[in-house]
Write a protein that holds these residues in place. Structure first.
Motif, short mmCIF file in Angstrom:
data_model
loop_
_atom_site.label_atom_id
_atom_site.label_comp_id
_atom_site.label_asym_id
_atom_site.label_seq_id
_atom_site.Cartn_x
_atom_site.Cartn_y
_atom_site.Cartn_z
N THR A 79 -16.15 14.46 -37.61
CA THR A 79 -16.80 13.46 -38.47
C THR A 79 -17.62 12.46 -37.67
N GLN A 83 -20.92 12.79 -39.89
CA GLN A 83 -21.12 11.66 -40.81
C GLN A 83 -22.60 11.28 -40.93
N VAL A 165 -11.19 13.59 -45.47
CA VAL A 165 -12.56 13.74 -45.00
C VAL A 165 -13.53 13.52 -46.15
N TYR A 169 -16.37 10.51 -46.19
CA TYR A 169 -17.81 10.73 -46.37
C TYR A 169 -18.33 10.02 -47.61
#
Length: 265
Positions: A79, A83, A165, A169
């Motif tokens: 991430t 991201q 996750v 996000y």
């Protein structure tokens, strides 16, 4: 490139009249989002980057004979890079309209300023959530092979990683929309978010020391890692980490709304 792409159909959802209510505003944003190429490219890049990063993570864990760990750790670690695919997606939904001056049409169509902002935040947040969940599932599947016995799999833990996750996000997308309304320019928004989500945490961790590490724990990505990993060493519970990231998103939106009401389109 994204500005030119966005200009193709950014005004198509605006029409010639005004929409009634929040549902109409979301519908208009949905049309604008999927009528251009940028979101598809961002989602594709995010999936590819997740696959490459998690494969690399699993390979390094095997080569260096790391201790047994949940396979979801590979996805959480990815991430820090992936991201920014979400950041770009959420940024162009706002700054693309300012670049092409189609924000004027959007505000004529939805004259209630905060409704436009919330509609963009909700839509990008939902899209980012499902994209994150998909990336998490793909990442765990890709990483399992190269881990070669250096990873464990538990269905409940894997589900927490997928949801964590996705939620991370989603909140990053909402934060990005607020920052984009505040800056109105893609370069400015990306500079702020790059600093906040990667450069500043890296500097604080590199310098070390209890005070700087404590400050880092309150930054968005660090808070996200705490609730995605759900480890015993977190300085606060997962719910607290979510609230910290949510507070950043709310602060960004209040700033963006202030700018929107002061400067309009």
């Amino acid at each position: 490139m994204t500005a030119d792409v966005w200009s193709d159909t950014a005004g198509q959802g605006a029409g010639s009249g005004r929409t009634d209510g929040f549902v109409g505003a979301v519908a208009a944003e949905w049309t604008k989002l999927w009528s251009v190429r940028a979101p598809y490219l961002c989602l594709l890049v995010g999936l590819v980057a997740t696959g490459v990063f998690t494969f690399y993570y699993g390979s390094i864990a095997r080569i260096n004979e790391h201790a047994l760990q949940p396979v979801g750790n590979a996805v959480v670690s990815s991430t820090v890079l992936v991201q920014f695919a979400v950041v770009v997606l959420a940024t162009v939904t706002v700054t693309g309209e300012y670049t092409t001056s189609s924000m004027t049409a959007s505000l004529l169509w939805v004259p209630v300023r905060h409704r436009v902002q919330l509609a963009k935040a909700l839509l990008t947040g939902v899209v980012a959530f499902f994209a994150g969940a998909l990336c998490a599932g793909l990442g765990m599947a890709v990483a399992w092979g190269p881990f070669a016995g250096r990873a464990s799999f538990d269905a409940g833990e894997a589900a927490r990683h997928v949801l964590g996750v996705g939620l991370f996000y989603a909140l990053v997308a909402v934060l990005t929309v607020g920052v984009s309304f505040a800056t109105r320019h893609a370069a400015g928004a990306l500079a702020v978010l790059f600093t906040l989500l990667w450069a500043l945490p890296s500097m604080l961790m590199g310098l070390g020391g209890p005070a700087l590490l404590a400050v880092n724990d309150w930054l968005p990505h660090s808070a996200g890692e705490h609730f995605m990993r759900t480890g015993p060493d977190a300085p606060y519970p997962p719910a607290g980490a979510v609230l910290i990231l949510l507070a950043w998103a709310v602060a960004a939106h209040l700033t963006g709304l202030y700018v929107l009401r002061r400067r309009d389109a």
